[in-house]
Motif scaffolding. Structure first.
Motif, PDB file in Angstrom:
ATOM      1  N   LYS A  10       0.827  -1.205   0.000  1.00  0.00           N
ATOM      2  CA  LYS A  10       0.000   0.000   0.000  1.00  0.00           C
ATOM      3  C   LYS A  10       0.863   1.258   0.000  1.00  0.00           C
ATOM      4  CE  LYS A  10      -3.896   2.020   2.513  1.00  0.00           C
ATOM      5  NZ  LYS A  10      -4.784   1.891   3.695  1.00  0.00           N
ATOM      6  N   LEU A  11       1.856   1.254   0.872  1.00  0.00           N
ATOM      7  CA  LEU A  11       2.763   2.413   0.949  1.00  0.00           C
ATOM      8  C   LEU A  11       3.555   2.574  -0.348  1.00  0.00           C
ATOM      9  CD1 LEU A  11       4.138   1.998   4.590  1.00  0.00           C
ATOM     10  CD2 LEU A  11       2.608   3.805   3.779  1.00  0.00           C
ATOM     11  N   ALA A  12       4.033   1.461  -0.891  1.00  0.00           N
ATOM     12  CA  ALA A  12       4.813   1.502  -2.124  1.00  0.00           C
ATOM     13  C   ALA A  12       3.992   2.091  -3.260  1.00  0.00           C
ATOM     14  CB  ALA A  12       5.276   0.098  -2.490  1.00  0.00           C
ATOM     15  N   SER A  13       2.717   1.706  -3.307  1.00  0.00           N
ATOM     16  CA  SER A  13       1.834   2.209  -4.365  1.00  0.00           C
ATOM     17  C   SER A  13       1.685   3.725  -4.259  1.00  0.00           C
ATOM     18  CB  SER A  13       0.466   1.522  -4.246  1.00  0.00           C
ATOM     19  OG  SER A  13      -0.420   2.042  -5.214  1.00  0.00           O
ATOM     20  N   LYS A  14       1.524   4.223  -3.029  1.00  0.00           N
ATOM     21  CA  LYS A  14       1.375   5.671  -2.822  1.00  0.00           C
ATOM     22  C   LYS A  14       2.663   6.430  -3.157  1.00  0.00           C
ATOM     23  CE  LYS A  14      -2.221   5.439   0.718  1.00  0.00           C
ATOM     24  NZ  LYS A  14      -2.597   5.749   2.116  1.00  0.00           N
ATOM     25  N   ILE A  63       9.937  -3.951  -2.950  1.00  0.00           N
ATOM     26  CA  ILE A  63       9.153  -4.264  -1.756  1.00  0.00           C
ATOM     27  C   ILE A  63       9.808  -5.378  -0.952  1.00  0.00           C
ATOM     28  CG2 ILE A  63       6.919  -5.156  -0.938  1.00  0.00           C
ATOM     29  CD1 ILE A  63       5.635  -3.789  -3.409  1.00  0.00           C
ATOM     30  N   ARG A  64      10.286  -6.420  -1.628  1.00  0.00           N
ATOM     31  CA  ARG A  64      10.977  -7.517  -0.929  1.00  0.00           C
ATOM     32  C   ARG A  64      12.243  -7.008  -0.230  1.00  0.00           C
ATOM     33  NH1 ARG A  64       9.730 -10.391  -5.687  1.00  0.00           N
ATOM     34  NH2 ARG A  64      11.891 -10.173  -6.418  1.00  0.00           N
ATOM     35  N   GLN A  65      12.981  -6.135  -0.931  1.00  0.00           N
ATOM     36  CA  GLN A  65      14.217  -5.580  -0.346  1.00  0.00           C
ATOM     37  C   GLN A  65      13.889  -4.715   0.875  1.00  0.00           C
ATOM     38  OE1 GLN A  65      17.676  -6.104  -1.654  1.00  0.00           O
ATOM     39  NE2 GLN A  65      17.719  -5.593   0.519  1.00  0.00           N
ATOM     40  N   ALA A  66      12.812  -3.958   0.787  1.00  0.00           N
ATOM     41  CA  ALA A  66      12.392  -3.117   1.909  1.00  0.00           C
ATOM     42  C   ALA A  66      12.020  -3.970   3.115  1.00  0.00           C
ATOM     43  CB  ALA A  66      11.207  -2.240   1.498  1.00  0.00           C
ATOM     44  N   GLU A  67      11.335  -5.071   2.885  1.00  0.00           N
ATOM     45  CA  GLU A  67      10.972  -5.994   3.971  1.00  0.00           C
ATOM     46  C   GLU A  67      12.231  -6.542   4.656  1.00  0.00           C
ATOM     47  OE1 GLU A  67       8.596  -8.879   1.981  1.00  0.00           O
ATOM     48  OE2 GLU A  67       6.775  -7.664   2.033  1.00  0.00           O
ATOM     49  N   GLU A  68      13.243  -6.845   3.833  1.00  0.00           N
ATOM     50  CA  GLU A  68      14.509  -7.352   4.377  1.00  0.00           C
ATOM     51  C   GLU A  68      15.203  -6.284   5.224  1.00  0.00           C
ATOM     52  OE1 GLU A  68      17.643  -9.812   5.296  1.00  0.00           O
ATOM     53  OE2 GLU A  68      15.662 -10.280   4.473  1.00  0.00           O
ATOM     54  N   LYS A 115       9.095   3.637   9.597  1.00  0.00           N
ATOM     55  CA  LYS A 115      10.248   2.773   9.299  1.00  0.00           C
ATOM     56  C   LYS A 115      10.049   2.063   7.965  1.00  0.00           C
ATOM     57  CE  LYS A 115      12.185   0.631  12.758  1.00  0.00           C
ATOM     58  NZ  LYS A 115      12.516  -0.366  13.824  1.00  0.00           N
ATOM     59  N   ALA A 116       8.831   1.659   7.679  1.00  0.00           N
ATOM     60  CA  ALA A 116       8.548   0.988   6.405  1.00  0.00           C
ATOM     61  C   ALA A 116       8.782   1.938   5.231  1.00  0.00           C
ATOM     62  CB  ALA A 116       7.113   0.476   6.399  1.00  0.00           C
ATOM     63  N   VAL A 117       8.354   3.201   5.388  1.00  0.00           N
ATOM     64  CA  VAL A 117       8.539   4.199   4.329  1.00  0.00           C
ATOM     65  C   VAL A 117      10.024   4.408   4.058  1.00  0.00           C
ATOM     66  CG1 VAL A 117       8.258   6.634   3.738  1.00  0.00           C
ATOM     67  CG2 VAL A 117       6.346   5.368   4.713  1.00  0.00           C
ATOM     68  N   MET A 118      10.780   4.537   5.130  1.00  0.00           N
ATOM     69  CA  MET A 118      12.226   4.743   4.972  1.00  0.00           C
ATOM     70  C   MET A 118      12.893   3.551   4.310  1.00  0.00           C
ATOM     71  SD  MET A 118      13.236   6.543   8.584  1.00  0.00           S
ATOM     72  CE  MET A 118      12.378   7.992   9.144  1.00  0.00           C
ATOM     73  N   CYS A 119      12.520   2.367   4.701  1.00  0.00           N
ATOM     74  CA  CYS A 119      13.112   1.161   4.111  1.00  0.00           C
ATOM     75  C   CYS A 119      12.732   1.030   2.633  1.00  0.00           C
ATOM     76  CB  CYS A 119      12.665  -0.080   4.881  1.00  0.00           C
ATOM     77  SG  CYS A 119      13.468  -0.214   6.501  1.00  0.00           S
ATOM     78  N   LEU A 120      11.524   1.462   2.302  1.00  0.00           N
ATOM     79  CA  LEU A 120      11.112   1.461   0.892  1.00  0.00           C
ATOM     80  C   LEU A 120      11.956   2.450   0.085  1.00  0.00           C
ATOM     81  CD1 LEU A 120       7.234   1.228   1.254  1.00  0.00           C
ATOM     82  CD2 LEU A 120       8.656  -0.354  -0.082  1.00  0.00           C
ATOM     83  N   GLU A 121      12.231   3.617   0.672  1.00  0.00           N
ATOM     84  CA  GLU A 121      13.079   4.598  -0.026  1.00  0.00           C
ATOM     85  C   GLU A 121      14.499   4.068  -0.202  1.00  0.00           C
ATOM     86  OE1 GLU A 121      14.843   9.143   0.299  1.00  0.00           O
ATOM     87  OE2 GLU A 121      12.949   8.659   1.294  1.00  0.00           O
ATOM     88  N   LEU A 122      15.036   3.454   0.862  1.00  0.00           N
ATOM     89  CA  LEU A 122      16.388   2.899   0.769  1.00  0.00           C
ATOM     90  C   LEU A 122      16.460   1.784  -0.270  1.00  0.00           C
ATOM     91  CD1 LEU A 122      17.385   2.762   4.564  1.00  0.00           C
ATOM     92  CD2 LEU A 122      18.219   4.357   2.828  1.00  0.00           C
ATOM     93  N   ALA A 123      15.425   0.960  -0.311  1.00  0.00           N
ATOM     94  CA  ALA A 123      15.392  -0.142  -1.281  1.00  0.00           C
ATOM     95  C   ALA A 123      15.297   0.392  -2.711  1.00  0.00           C
ATOM     96  CB  ALA A 123      14.211  -1.057  -0.977  1.00  0.00           C
ATOM     97  N   SER A 124      14.474   1.424  -2.896  1.00  0.00           N
ATOM     98  CA  SER A 124      14.334   1.994  -4.250  1.00  0.00           C
ATOM     99  C   SER A 124      15.624   2.681  -4.694  1.00  0.00           C
ATOM    100  CB  SER A 124      13.166   2.984  -4.281  1.00  0.00           C
ATOM    101  OG  SER A 124      13.458   4.109  -3.465  1.00  0.00           O
ATOM    102  N   MET A 133      11.013   7.155  -7.256  1.00  0.00           N
ATOM    103  CA  MET A 133       9.894   7.238  -6.319  1.00  0.00           C
ATOM    104  C   MET A 133       9.654   8.696  -5.941  1.00  0.00           C
ATOM    105  SD  MET A 133      11.557   6.392  -2.630  1.00  0.00           S
ATOM    106  CE  MET A 133      10.534   7.676  -1.942  1.00  0.00           C
ATOM    107  N   ASP A 134       8.523   8.971  -5.327  1.00  0.00           N
ATOM    108  CA  ASP A 134       8.171  10.327  -4.892  1.00  0.00           C
ATOM    109  C   ASP A 134       8.687  10.535  -3.470  1.00  0.00           C
ATOM    110  OD1 ASP A 134       7.048  12.718  -4.169  1.00  0.00           O
ATOM    111  OD2 ASP A 134       5.078  12.294  -5.025  1.00  0.00           O
ATOM    112  N   LYS A 135       9.836  11.166  -3.338  1.00  0.00           N
ATOM    113  CA  LYS A 135      10.459  11.344  -2.023  1.00  0.00           C
ATOM    114  C   LYS A 135       9.707  12.346  -1.153  1.00  0.00           C
ATOM    115  CE  LYS A 135      15.118   9.989  -3.383  1.00  0.00           C
ATOM    116  NZ  LYS A 135      16.564  10.280  -3.311  1.00  0.00           N
ATOM    117  N   GLU A 136       9.144  13.372  -1.759  1.00  0.00           N
ATOM    118  CA  GLU A 136       8.401  14.374  -0.995  1.00  0.00           C
ATOM    119  C   GLU A 136       7.149  13.763  -0.367  1.00  0.00           C
ATOM    120  OE1 GLU A 136       9.266  17.461  -0.204  1.00  0.00           O
ATOM    121  OE2 GLU A 136      11.173  17.100  -1.231  1.00  0.00           O
ATOM    122  N   TYR A 137       6.488  12.899  -1.136  1.00  0.00           N
ATOM    123  CA  TYR A 137       5.285  12.252  -0.609  1.00  0.00           C
ATOM    124  C   TYR A 137       5.648  11.215   0.454  1.00  0.00           C
ATOM    125  CZ  TYR A 137       0.516  10.485  -0.516  1.00  0.00           C
ATOM    126  OH  TYR A 137      -0.759  10.123  -0.112  1.00  0.00           O
ATOM    127  N   ALA A 138       6.845  10.621   0.317  1.00  0.00           N
ATOM    128  CA  ALA A 138       7.303   9.646   1.304  1.00  0.00           C
ATOM    129  C   ALA A 138       7.414  10.300   2.679  1.00  0.00           C
ATOM    130  CB  ALA A 138       8.650   9.074   0.881  1.00  0.00           C
TER     131      ALA A 138
END
Length: 259
Positions: free
Chosen positions: A8-12, A21-26, A46-55, A62-67
């Motif tokens: 859901k967060l990744a989609s936004k 998404i798998r990398q962010a989970e790791e 924390k999930a948002v940050m990990c998604l940014e790091l993974a991307s 990705m949209d960093k401002e929206y993150a």
């Protein structure tokens, strides 16, 4: 549940890659083990940050401002926690001293910063040196920050935050490095001071020589000059005696004529 949250967060955030998404989970799993200091973050932030790091790692846009909005944190706090998480997970890009000094406009501090890092490494036990990576942001930013302090160069406050470490850790390391930097600056200044003293001594010697010549010009005449002066005075006396004798002779002649 967690997978649904990440999706859901990744989609936004504009991320559609399942790999990201798998990398962010790791990264989240690793953060639970390594990043105990980030326990005050919510699961969402924390999930948002990990998604940014993974991307960023996989190089997916990705949209960093929206993150930042999704994380529930303000921009400053988000970037600070993101940098800390990046460092603790070992994902930080090792920016060298030169790049840092160019980025923050303090090239004058580069040489001293490099010497500080070298001296800091030498101060550590041999066993600790083997496992230490001085190219990590904590060490490079601390060394450059300390060098700027020693040289009294104004430094951007963002330099400290780019270390990715807690302020207390960064400040403690800077105290150690700043002492080393002060020693380095004193050692560098010593030859310059010695050179200045040498120049001043030479100038003093030159002035003393000039003053001595002036004193000699104003002092009594030399023996030869004294003899010449004495001879002159003797000649004057002789002329006077001859003149006196001639006057007396003439006076005597005149007297004889009148009588």
């Amino acid at each position: 549940m967690e997978k649904e949250l990440y999706s859901k967060l990744a989609s936004k955030m504009g991320i559609s890659s399942a790999r990201v998404i798998r990398q962010a989970e790791e990264y989240v799993r690793l953060s639970q083990v390594r990043c105990t200091g980030l326990g005050n973050l919510t699961a969402t932030s924390k999930a948002v940050m990990c998604l940014e790091l993974a991307s960023t790692t996989i190089k997916v846009p990705m949209d960093k401002e929206y993150a930042i909005k999704l994380s529930g944190l303000n921009k400053k706090m988000y970037q600070s926690h993101l940098k800390a998480l990046e460092c603790l997970l070992g994902l930080e890009s090792h920016v060298g001293l030169r790049e840092l000094s160019v980025q923050y406009g303090c090239m004058e501090a580069l040489k001293v910063a490099a010497q500080i890092l070298q001296r800091y490494e030498q101060s550590l036990p041999a066993a600790q040196r083997q496992d230490l990576d001085l190219s990590k942001p904590l060490f490079t930013t601390s060394a450059l920050h300390s060098a700027c302090k020693c040289l009294k160069i104004k430094v951007d406050k963002k330099l400290a935050t780019s270390s990715g470490a807690k302020k207390s850790i960064f400040d403690r390391l800077c105290v150690q490095m700043q002492k080393m930097g002060q020693d380095i600056c004193k050692e560098a200044a010593a030859p310059l001071k010695a050179a200045v003293r040498t120049v001043q001594k030479r100038q003093k010697t030159l002035m003393e020589s000039i003053e001595q010549v002036e004193k000699e010009d104003d002092s009594p005449s030399s023996p030869k000059q004294q003899r010449d002066d004495d001879d002159g005075e003797e000649s004057t006396v002789q002329d006077y005696e001859a003149w006196k004798k001639k006057i007396l002779e003439n006076a005597l002649k005149t007297k004889k004529t009148e009588s």
